[in-house]
Design a protein around this motif. Structure first.
Motif, mmCIF file in Angstrom:
data_model
loop_
_atom_site.group_PDB
_atom_site.id
_atom_site.type_symbol
_atom_site.label_atom_id
_atom_site.label_comp_id
_atom_site.label_asym_id
_atom_site.label_seq_id
_atom_site.Cartn_x
_atom_site.Cartn_y
_atom_site.Cartn_z
ATOM 1 N N PRO A 203 0.819 -1.215 0.000
ATOM 2 C CA PRO A 203 0.000 0.000 0.000
ATOM 3 C C PRO A 203 0.846 1.255 0.000
ATOM 4 N N PHE A 204 1.964 1.174 0.695
ATOM 5 C CA PHE A 204 2.845 2.323 0.783
ATOM 6 C C PHE A 204 3.390 2.697 -0.595
ATOM 7 N N LEU A 205 3.897 1.687 -1.304
ATOM 8 C CA LEU A 205 4.431 1.926 -2.635
ATOM 9 C C LEU A 205 3.368 2.554 -3.525
ATOM 10 N N THR A 206 2.174 1.964 -3.484
ATOM 11 C CA THR A 206 1.123 2.403 -4.386
ATOM 12 C C THR A 206 0.655 3.813 -4.067
ATOM 13 N N ALA A 207 0.379 4.054 -2.785
ATOM 14 C CA ALA A 207 -0.165 5.354 -2.399
ATOM 15 C C ALA A 207 0.772 6.469 -2.838
ATOM 16 N N LEU A 208 2.073 6.265 -2.601
ATOM 17 C CA LEU A 208 3.020 7.306 -2.957
ATOM 18 C C LEU A 208 3.084 7.490 -4.469
ATOM 19 N N GLY A 209 2.985 6.363 -5.197
ATOM 20 C CA GLY A 209 3.078 6.433 -6.656
ATOM 21 C C GLY A 209 2.025 7.333 -7.264
ATOM 22 N N VAL A 210 0.776 7.212 -6.814
ATOM 23 C CA VAL A 210 -0.289 7.999 -7.424
ATOM 24 C C VAL A 210 -0.254 9.442 -6.931
ATOM 25 N N GLY A 283 -4.921 -2.215 -3.184
ATOM 26 C CA GLY A 283 -6.158 -1.452 -3.312
ATOM 27 C C GLY A 283 -6.320 -0.442 -2.193
ATOM 28 N N ILE A 284 -5.876 -0.818 -0.981
ATOM 29 C CA ILE A 284 -5.931 0.139 0.127
ATOM 30 C C ILE A 284 -5.075 1.359 -0.205
ATOM 31 N N GLY A 285 -3.878 1.087 -0.726
ATOM 32 C CA GLY A 285 -3.008 2.183 -1.126
ATOM 33 C C GLY A 285 -3.666 3.043 -2.190
ATOM 34 N N LEU A 286 -4.322 2.400 -3.137
ATOM 35 C CA LEU A 286 -4.993 3.129 -4.216
ATOM 36 C C LEU A 286 -6.067 4.050 -3.650
ATOM 37 N N LEU A 287 -6.886 3.500 -2.753
ATOM 38 C CA LEU A 287 -7.988 4.275 -2.191
ATOM 39 C C LEU A 287 -7.461 5.482 -1.416
ATOM 40 N N VAL A 288 -6.402 5.255 -0.627
ATOM 41 C CA VAL A 288 -5.818 6.363 0.127
ATOM 42 C C VAL A 288 -5.326 7.432 -0.835
ATOM 43 N N SER A 289 -4.642 6.994 -1.900
ATOM 44 C CA SER A 289 -4.029 7.960 -2.791
ATOM 45 C C SER A 289 -5.081 8.766 -3.537
ATOM 46 N N VAL A 290 -6.258 8.171 -3.766
ATOM 47 C CA VAL A 290 -7.300 8.919 -4.452
ATOM 48 C C VAL A 290 -7.903 9.968 -3.507
ATOM 49 N N LEU A 291 -7.927 9.620 -2.211
ATOM 50 C CA LEU A 291 -8.607 10.492 -1.251
ATOM 51 C C LEU A 291 -7.756 11.672 -0.791
ATOM 52 N N VAL A 292 -6.440 11.515 -0.722
ATOM 53 C CA VAL A 292 -5.630 12.609 -0.178
ATOM 54 C C VAL A 292 -4.932 13.349 -1.309
ATOM 55 N N ALA A 367 -11.173 -6.923 -2.570
ATOM 56 C CA ALA A 367 -10.377 -6.257 -3.600
ATOM 57 C C ALA A 367 -11.303 -5.581 -4.614
ATOM 58 N N THR A 368 -12.357 -6.279 -5.000
ATOM 59 C CA THR A 368 -13.274 -5.709 -5.981
ATOM 60 C C THR A 368 -13.869 -4.402 -5.465
ATOM 61 N N VAL A 369 -14.294 -4.421 -4.201
ATOM 62 C CA VAL A 369 -14.889 -3.213 -3.622
ATOM 63 C C VAL A 369 -13.881 -2.069 -3.612
ATOM 64 N N LEU A 370 -12.644 -2.366 -3.183
ATOM 65 C CA LEU A 370 -11.620 -1.323 -3.109
ATOM 66 C C LEU A 370 -11.356 -0.702 -4.470
#
Lengths: 384, 386
Positions: A203-210, A283-292, A367-370
């Protein structure tokens, strides 16, 4: 959905990751290093508990009682204390965790066939340790007490002490340890570490990426391009999922080679189920990155959302049954708990799809929901 | 004389300008602020209310092949809070399947003839299968079962020999009253609540200053700061002070809004001392974050580096697992973690009522780490622009 565009985005992201040498190596080093550190450090064994004795009696019996503890490998003798006040100070300073207080007349009462009441003080600062310690104390005390009763009965009946002892314990407990025959704490720990580490790093990698693209402003290139939302997210996430997949193999190798945990299950099933889990955590990382909007927020939100629940509410240290209602609800909301069942089942129990289809299905739904939420919340025309 | 005064006034002015810049920057990130508030209240509340670190109700299946009063009496002793009998396993395969699925943790099998053999004094064996995928729970369940079985056997043997019943008071048994200190009822919520608060403070103390620093680097605004009359210390210090302030407010909120009113944590020591030491701790830990920030060139790198710092600090601090069980080299490593000292200090002040004198070694240890890290960070920071 145009897969050429997805591939282009994925390739761009991959180049960006690989060119950042430090980041690229950290993406692999961090999980492996954490696995090594935690595997050795998070041991739940309770041994060498420092303890002191307050002996008001100083008789042969009281010394024998103390020796039962001194000789045990679970306890480490730190010396005699003069009185309870001094013993209390030892506990307060954290120098000892257990104090045995033997009352005056301990030996005399026992010799006269009278029951004796004594006291044990246990430092309760660490509750799980206090529980285990209490278990050891009770066991040693029970053994001593039984011996003392046997002695008395043998004097009354005239039978030999060993014969009496055998008669006093007519029921024996025959214990069979399943799945982890030597009750090795590392066997139960290492598989769950895979769960924790795959919860921390993807999640960390993903959130930062977006969010990086958002903060740098390079995301406006995407907003202005013909790439659709789905294509962008898919391409963006692919390299991170790939890195995490490589990490699955690294962690599995460490668990089986370094910690010598047996892998009894089906490797294909394990890999598939773990991939679903990685998709969840990504997906958690993705959701965080979309929100912040800022990377600082992305980092902090991801860490609070993943790191602490992954340890406290996943069954790693505290079993789910021992959680209170609020924490149990939290546990059911996070993917970690379901994956714990899968990874422990695959490693130690050797069960597969038949026993574990339910957690896998839940993770897939999760995962689908996220991803759906991430897709819906990601907008190419954000309000600014 | 006048020069020194002028210098100090300038330094103070610069400090206050930088401080207000940092605070403004932080306050504009609403999501972040909300999340800080969430972490210091809801998250700590959850941890404190939700987690009990004791064995509760191991799900137990029984197989009773005897079906006598004795076997029922024995199985009846496997009760809460240690065991919870969930049902009867009809045959071995069903029992094993329940263990495989994780529906049961313990399967107890009482053999045929238990009651008869107890009357004649023949030895008899009760079989127990334990799921030890969780080694601690497996151990605790076994030790409780052992205790129950031994006591049951002893009582029935004494009764058979005519020594039981009221006469058992005249046997030289040792009754051991185990008293658990500080948390007499093993109030796990105190322990979990306080350690969660310290953990959250740690996460913020490493991440906030590190992120603030790297962001300046990434955006290039750090160049402006470097060409300004500010010294490296003048740049770093206000950052750390502002973040320390925010974190201390968070700690105060969680202490006065969550932990004291809702969980009645007895503050036995001085709160002033606690906050003083907390400030020192946040300062020290922030130094670790800044260390990561000087190595990293962008936030992604800083993020991964801070995981590498934070995760071992939290996991191996001794709050979640006993430090006595760690290997020697790891325990040595933990001596350089400020959290290791802070944990002792916080529990000492809040629960044990210890004062400055008793905590001096811990405070000294923490301070020296802080000075070392901060000094190192300053040197590195200066060097990267030379």
């Amino acid at each position: 959905m145009n897969f050429k565009r997805v591939a282009a985005i994925a390739y761009k992201e991959w180049r960006e990751i690989v060119r950042d040498r430090l980041f690229f190596s950290l993406a692999f080093v961090v999980p492996a290093l954490l696995m090594v550190l935690f595997g050795y450090g998070l041991s739940l064994d309770v041994e060498n508990i420092p303890f002191a004795v307050v002996d008001h009696d100083k008789s042969a019996q009281s010394r024998e009682y103390a020796y039962r503890f001194i000789g045990s490998r679970y306890f480490r003798f730190e010396g005699y204390a003069i009185n309870e006040t001094q013993a209390a100070r030892l506990i307060e300073d954290g120098r000892v965790r257990v104090v045995l207080v033997l009352p005056p007349r301990f030996g005399r009462d026992l010799a006269a066939g009278q029951p004796v009441t004594m006291q044990t003080l246990v430092d309760g600062t660490f509750p799980s340790r206090a529980m285990t310690t209490k278990g050891y104390v009770t066991a040693i005390n029970a053994a001593f007490s039984l011996g003392s009763i046997a002695q008395a009965v043998s004097q009354v009946t005239g039978l030999g002490r060993d014969a009496v002892l055998a008669q006093l314990t007519p029921v024996r407990l025959e214990t069979r340890y399943l799945y982890n025959q030597s009750v090795a704490s590392i066997w139960s720990l290492a598989p769950k570490l895979i769960m924790v580490i795959l919860m921390l790093s993807p999640p960390f990698l993903t959130a930062l990426g977006v969010v990086r693209e958002k903060e740098n402003g390079s995301i406006f290139n995407i907003y202005a391009s013909s790439v659709s939302r789905g294509e962008f997210l898919l391409g963006k996430l692919a390299p991170y999922v790939a890195i995490s997949t490589a990490n699955i193999l690294v962690l599995w190798t460490l668990a089986t080679m370094l910690y010598r945990v047996p892998f009894k299950g089906d490797f294909g099933f394990f890999l598939g189920a773990t991939l679903v889990y990685v998709l969840c955590t990504t997906g958690i990382g993705l959701l965080v990155s979309v929100l912040v909007r800022t990377q600082v927020a992305a980092m902090i939100v991801t860490m609070i959302v993943t790191m602490i629940p992954a340890v406290l509410y996943s069954g790693l240290i505290i079993p789910i049954v021992s959680l209170g209602s609020g924490a149990r609800a939290m546990a059911h909301l996070m993917p970690a708990m379901y994956y714990t069942d899968i990874v422990v089942g695959c490693f130690l129990k050797g069960v597969g799809w038949a026993a574990l289809w339910r957690p896998v299905a839940i993770l897939a739904a999760y995962a689908t929901v996220l991803y759906t939420a991430g897709y819906l919340l990601f907008s190419k025309r954000p309000r600014t | 004389m006048n020069d020194t005064r002028l210098w100090w006034m300038l330094a103070l002015r610069r400090f206050s300008v930088m401080l207000s810049k940092e605070l403004k920057q932080l306050s504009r990130d609403r999501v972040l602020l909300l999340f800080i508030l969430y972490a210091f209240t809801v998250d700590i509340f959850l941890a404190a209310s939700g987690v009990t670190l004791s064995l509760n109700n191991a799900a137990t299946l029984v197989q009773d092949a005897d079906r006598t009063a004795a076997s029922r009496e024995l199985l009846g002793r496997f009760r809460e809070p240690y065991f919870r009998i969930t049902g009867e396993a009809l045959h071995d395969r069903a029992a094993l399947a329940a263990l495989d699925r994780g529906d049961a943790m313990v399967v107890l099998s009482v053999p045929d003839g238990l009651g008869r053999k107890l009357e004649t004094g023949e030895p008899v064996q009760v079989a127990m299968q334990v799921d030890t995928t969780n080694s601690v729970l497996g151990f605790l369940a076994t030790s409780h079962a052992q205790e129950i079985i031994t006591r049951f056997g002893l009582e029935s043997a004494l009764a058979r020999m005519g020594l039981g019943g009221g006469a058992s008071a005249n046997l030289p048994a040792v009754e051991n009253e185990v008293r658990v200190w500080f948390n007499p009822n093993q109030e796990d919520s105190w322990f979990m609540g306080i350690s969660e608060m310290l953990n959250i403070a740690t996460v913020f103390a490493v991440l906030l200053p590190a992120a603030a620093m790297v962001r300046e680097k990434e955006r290039g605004t750090v160049e402006q700061l470097v060409v300004s009359p500010l010294t490296p210390f003048g740049i770093l210090f206000p950052k750390v002070v502002s973040m320390t302030g925010v974190i201390l407010v968070g700690v105060a909120i969680s202490l006065f809004v969550v932990l004291i009113p809702l969980f009645s944590i007895p503050v036995k020591g001085s709160l002033g001392l606690f906050f003083l030491v907390s400030a020192l701790y946040v300062f020290t830990t922030a130094g670790l974050g800044l260390f990561a920030a000087t190595i990293a060139h962008n936030l992604a790198q800083a993020g991964m580096l801070s995981i590498l710092i934070i995760a071992p600090m939290l996991f191996l601090s001794g709050a979640w697992t006993p430090p006595e069980a760690m290997p020697e080299w790891l325990r040595g490593l933990m001596l350089v973690s400020p959290l290791h000292y802070y944990l002792d200090i916080a529990f000492g002040v809040l629960l044990k009522g210890q004062g400055f004198a008793e905590l001096l070694p811990s405070i000294a240890g923490m301070t020296s780490i802080g000075l070392l890290v901060f000094g190192g960070g300053l040197v590195l920071f200066r060097r990267q622009f030379d």
